[in-house]
Design a protein around this motif. Structure first.
Motif, PDB file in Angstrom:
ATOM      1  N   ASP A 114       0.828  -1.209   0.000  1.00 27.68           N
ATOM      2  CA  ASP A 114       0.000   0.000   0.000  1.00 27.68           C
ATOM      3  C   ASP A 114       0.861   1.258   0.000  1.00 27.68           C
ATOM      4  O   ASP A 114       0.582   2.217  -0.732  1.00 27.68           O
ATOM      5  N   ASP A 115       1.918   1.263   0.821  1.00 27.32           N
ATOM      6  CA  ASP A 115       2.803   2.426   0.900  1.00 27.32           C
ATOM      7  C   ASP A 115       3.510   2.663  -0.430  1.00 27.32           C
ATOM      8  O   ASP A 115       3.613   3.801  -0.903  1.00 27.32           O
ATOM      9  N   PHE A 116       3.991   1.587  -1.037  1.00 28.78           N
ATOM     10  CA  PHE A 116       4.693   1.701  -2.321  1.00 28.78           C
ATOM     11  C   PHE A 116       3.763   2.258  -3.388  1.00 28.78           C
ATOM     12  O   PHE A 116       4.130   3.165  -4.151  1.00 28.78           O
ATOM     13  N   MET A 117       2.538   1.729  -3.458  1.00 33.91           N
ATOM     14  CA  MET A 117       1.600   2.156  -4.488  1.00 33.91           C
ATOM     15  C   MET A 117       1.183   3.609  -4.284  1.00 33.91           C
ATOM     16  O   MET A 117       0.951   4.344  -5.250  1.00 33.91           O
ATOM     17  N   PHE A 118       1.089   4.045  -3.039  1.00 34.59           N
ATOM     18  CA  PHE A 118       0.725   5.429  -2.751  1.00 34.59           C
ATOM     19  C   PHE A 118       1.835   6.386  -3.177  1.00 34.59           C
ATOM     20  O   PHE A 118       1.575   7.444  -3.763  1.00 34.59           O
ATOM     21  N   ASN A 119       3.083   6.013  -2.897  1.00 35.81           N
ATOM     22  CA  ASN A 119       4.209   6.919  -3.136  1.00 35.81           C
ATOM     23  C   ASN A 119       4.742   6.891  -4.567  1.00 35.81           C
ATOM     24  O   ASN A 119       5.371   7.861  -5.004  1.00 35.81           O
ATOM     25  N   TYR A 120       4.500   5.795  -5.292  1.00 34.66           N
ATOM     26  CA  TYR A 120       5.101   5.666  -6.626  1.00 34.66           C
ATOM     27  C   TYR A 120       4.075   5.522  -7.748  1.00 34.66           C
ATOM     28  O   TYR A 120       4.425   5.180  -8.866  1.00 34.66           O
ATOM     29  N   ARG A 121       2.821   5.811  -7.463  1.00 32.18           N
ATOM     30  CA  ARG A 121       1.801   5.729  -8.505  1.00 32.18           C
ATOM     31  C   ARG A 121       2.064   6.785  -9.579  1.00 32.18           C
ATOM     32  O   ARG A 121       2.173   7.980  -9.278  1.00 32.18           O
ATOM     33  N   PRO A 122       2.158   6.403 -10.858  1.00 29.93           N
ATOM     34  CA  PRO A 122       2.399   7.388 -11.920  1.00 29.93           C
ATOM     35  C   PRO A 122       1.130   8.180 -12.209  1.00 29.93           C
ATOM     36  O   PRO A 122       0.021   7.713 -11.963  1.00 29.93           O
ATOM     37  N   ASP A 123       1.300   9.392 -12.728  1.00 31.83           N
ATOM     38  CA  ASP A 123       0.119  10.164 -13.114  1.00 31.83           C
ATOM     39  C   ASP A 123      -0.278   9.816 -14.553  1.00 31.83           C
ATOM     40  O   ASP A 123       0.452   9.138 -15.269  1.00 31.83           O
ATOM     41  N   TYR A 124      -1.440  10.294 -14.957  1.00 31.34           N
ATOM     42  CA  TYR A 124      -1.978   9.940 -16.272  1.00 31.34           C
ATOM     43  C   TYR A 124      -1.099  10.456 -17.406  1.00 31.34           C
ATOM     44  O   TYR A 124      -0.839   9.745 -18.380  1.00 31.34           O
ATOM     45  N   GLU A 125      -0.618  11.705 -17.293  1.00 29.73           N
ATOM     46  CA  GLU A 125       0.195  12.284 -18.364  1.00 29.73           C
ATOM     47  C   GLU A 125       1.458  11.462 -18.611  1.00 29.73           C
ATOM     48  O   GLU A 125       1.902  11.318 -19.740  1.00 29.73           O
ATOM     49  N   LYS A 126       2.022  10.924 -17.548  1.00 28.56           N
ATOM     50  CA  LYS A 126       3.231  10.120 -17.677  1.00 28.56           C
ATOM     51  C   LYS A 126       2.937   8.765 -18.338  1.00 28.56           C
ATOM     52  O   LYS A 126       3.741   8.231 -19.100  1.00 28.56           O
ATOM     53  N   SER A 127       1.763   8.203 -18.052  1.00 28.78           N
ATOM     54  CA  SER A 127       1.483   6.821 -18.472  1.00 28.78           C
ATOM     55  C   SER A 127       0.557   6.696 -19.684  1.00 28.78           C
ATOM     56  O   SER A 127       0.306   5.587 -20.152  1.00 28.78           O
ATOM     57  N   LYS A 128       0.062   7.815 -20.213  1.00 26.83           N
ATOM     58  CA  LYS A 128      -0.987   7.718 -21.234  1.00 26.83           C
ATOM     59  C   LYS A 128      -0.537   7.019 -22.525  1.00 26.83           C
ATOM     60  O   LYS A 128      -1.363   6.466 -23.241  1.00 26.83           O
ATOM     61  N   ASN A 129       0.769   7.043 -22.807  1.00 31.28           N
ATOM     62  CA  ASN A 129       1.266   6.389 -24.023  1.00 31.28           C
ATOM     63  C   ASN A 129       2.099   5.146 -23.723  1.00 31.28           C
ATOM     64  O   ASN A 129       2.840   4.659 -24.577  1.00 31.28           O
ATOM     65  N   TRP A 130       1.998   4.630 -22.506  1.00 25.95           N
ATOM     66  CA  TRP A 130       2.793   3.471 -22.109  1.00 25.95           C
ATOM     67  C   TRP A 130       2.372   2.194 -22.821  1.00 25.95           C
ATOM     68  O   TRP A 130       1.197   2.002 -23.152  1.00 25.95           O
ATOM     69  N   THR A 131       3.364   1.323 -23.019  1.00 23.15           N
ATOM     70  CA  THR A 131       3.106  -0.064 -23.384  1.00 23.15           C
ATOM     71  C   THR A 131       3.236  -0.898 -22.099  1.00 23.15           C
ATOM     72  O   THR A 131       3.604  -0.366 -21.048  1.00 23.15           O
ATOM     73  N   THR A 132       2.979  -2.186 -22.197  1.00 26.37           N
ATOM     74  CA  THR A 132       3.147  -3.070 -21.030  1.00 26.37           C
ATOM     75  C   THR A 132       4.573  -3.019 -20.517  1.00 26.37           C
ATOM     76  O   THR A 132       4.819  -2.976 -19.308  1.00 26.37           O
ATOM     77  N   TYR A 133       5.520  -3.009 -21.447  1.00 27.12           N
ATOM     78  CA  TYR A 133       6.939  -2.948 -21.073  1.00 27.12           C
ATOM     79  C   TYR A 133       7.231  -1.696 -20.253  1.00 27.12           C
ATOM     80  O   TYR A 133       7.923  -1.738 -19.236  1.00 27.12           O
ATOM     81  N   ASP A 134       6.690  -0.554 -20.692  1.00 25.81           N
ATOM     82  CA  ASP A 134       6.926   0.707 -19.985  1.00 25.81           C
ATOM     83  C   ASP A 134       6.368   0.656 -18.560  1.00 25.81           C
ATOM     84  O   ASP A 134       7.004   1.152 -17.623  1.00 25.81           O
ATOM     85  N   GLY A 135       5.173   0.063 -18.418  1.00 26.72           N
ATOM     86  CA  GLY A 135       4.555  -0.025 -17.103  1.00 26.72           C
ATOM     87  C   GLY A 135       5.376  -0.859 -16.131  1.00 26.72           C
ATOM     88  O   GLY A 135       5.604  -0.479 -14.976  1.00 26.72           O
ATOM     89  N   ILE A 136       5.830  -2.021 -16.596  1.00 28.94           N
ATOM     90  CA  ILE A 136       6.627  -2.910 -15.736  1.00 28.94           C
ATOM     91  C   ILE A 136       7.980  -2.280 -15.416  1.00 28.94           C
ATOM     92  O   ILE A 136       8.492  -2.396 -14.298  1.00 28.94           O
ATOM     93  N   LYS A 137       8.568  -1.583 -16.401  1.00 32.93           N
ATOM     94  CA  LYS A 137       9.850  -0.900 -16.165  1.00 32.93           C
ATOM     95  C   LYS A 137       9.691   0.164 -15.088  1.00 32.93           C
ATOM     96  O   LYS A 137      10.562   0.323 -14.215  1.00 32.93           O
ATOM     97  N   TRP A 138       8.584   0.912 -15.129  1.00 34.27           N
ATOM     98  CA  TRP A 138       8.328   1.930 -14.102  1.00 34.27           C
ATOM     99  C   TRP A 138       8.248   1.287 -12.719  1.00 34.27           C
ATOM    100  O   TRP A 138       8.815   1.801 -11.753  1.00 34.27           O
ATOM    101  N   ILE A 139       7.548   0.156 -12.624  1.00 36.63           N
ATOM    102  CA  ILE A 139       7.403  -0.525 -11.336  1.00 36.63           C
ATOM    103  C   ILE A 139       8.760  -0.991 -10.810  1.00 36.63           C
ATOM    104  O   ILE A 139       9.095  -0.787  -9.636  1.00 36.63           O
ATOM    105  N   LYS A 140       9.567  -1.590 -11.677  1.00 37.47           N
ATOM    106  CA  LYS A 140      10.864  -2.124 -11.246  1.00 37.47           C
ATOM    107  C   LYS A 140      11.836  -1.004 -10.883  1.00 37.47           C
ATOM    108  O   LYS A 140      12.561  -1.102  -9.886  1.00 37.47           O
ATOM    109  N   ASP A 141      11.852   0.074 -11.679  1.00 39.11           N
ATOM    110  CA  ASP A 141      12.731   1.207 -11.362  1.00 39.11           C
ATOM    111  C   ASP A 141      12.298   1.869 -10.051  1.00 39.11           C
ATOM    112  O   ASP A 141      13.139   2.252  -9.227  1.00 39.11           O
ATOM    113  N   SER A 142      10.995   1.991  -9.858  1.00 40.51           N
ATOM    114  CA  SER A 142      10.472   2.605  -8.629  1.00 40.51           C
ATOM    115  C   SER A 142      10.767   1.722  -7.420  1.00 40.51           C
ATOM    116  O   SER A 142      11.076   2.224  -6.331  1.00 40.51           O
TER     117      SER A 142
END
Length: 233
Positions: A193-221
């Motif tokens: 819960d803490d991780f998801m609250f602090n590292y949730r991306p905003d819409y502008e950042k994620s609007k053009n993401w692919t699956t790869y981009d989403g998983i990369k964001w999670i792993k980098d975060s």
């Protein structure tokens, strides 16, 4: 039985098991439809996550999705306001998935919607907006402008912004929900819960993401999260 015969039989059995195992690991495209349980309602924009290969898919406008999987893979199907479903892939390429409504969450939604309407009434004292422009707007441009600047027009635009925000958050949820985050980080409970609250991306950042981009964001975060935790300890 001669030793050579025994050896041949053993080799045959080993080959059979090896062939079955190879077949089980071979990926194919799973086609499925997602329904609301005990109804004929097809669910759109449900997220489907393959825990083994990390592939993600979304159901389309008629509740259909396809995703790469192998026999034995676990698919996690999630949708806002519904309980998650875990499906183990068999040899069939066609599947039907049923999601159960989360009644506790639905009760909370009703309360929140009531609060929003009460706030609008308090702010504008004009009741629930209709979003309609007066019939006179078809006869006079000035009437149309008045309709867009009146309290009713303001209320309608406020609801529109609220609705658009909900759509944007649903888009983010497709890449950043508990099932996907937990599978890629191993986090659970309060840490998740803490991780998801602090590292949730905003819409502008994620609007053009692919699956790869989403998983990369999670792993980098998660790396940042882990490094911060080490410094604190």
């Amino acid at each position: 039985m001669h030793n050579s015969t025994k050896l041949g039989l053993l080799s045959f059995i080993v080959c059979c098991f090896w062939g079955l195992n190879l077949k089980a690991q071979q990926e194919f495209t799973v086609n499925a439809v997602v329904f609301e349980k005990n109804s004929k309602i097809r669910l759109t924009e449900a997220t489907v996550f393959n825990k083994r290969n990390k592939y993600v898919a979304l159901t389309n406008g008629i509740g259909l999705f396809n995703i790469k999987a192998a026999v034995g893979d676990t698919l996690v199907v999630t949708k806002l306001y519904y309980d998650d479903a875990k499906i183990v892939v068999g040899f069939s390429k066609d599947m039907v998935v049923n999601l159960t409504k989360n009644t506790n969450m639905l009760d909370e939604i009703v309360v929140n919607k009531t609060r929003v309407i009460d706030e609008i009434k308090k702010d504008y004292k004009g009741g629930v907006p209709t979003g309609k422009v007066s019939v006179l707007s078809f006869l006079s441009p000035l009437s149309a402008i008045y309709g867009l600047t009146s309290r009713d027009g303001q209320n309608a635009r406020r609801f529109s912004r609220y609705y658009n925000n909900e759509l944007q958050q649903s888009h983010v949820d497709a890449f950043f929900n508990k099932s996907i985050v937990s599978s890629n980080t191993g986090l659970k409970g309060k840490e998740l819960d803490d991780f998801m609250f602090n590292y949730r991306p905003d819409y502008e950042k994620s609007k053009n993401w692919t699956t790869y981009d989403g998983i990369k964001w999670i792993k980098d975060s998660y790396k940042k999260y882990s490094d911060t935790a080490k410094k604190v300890n």
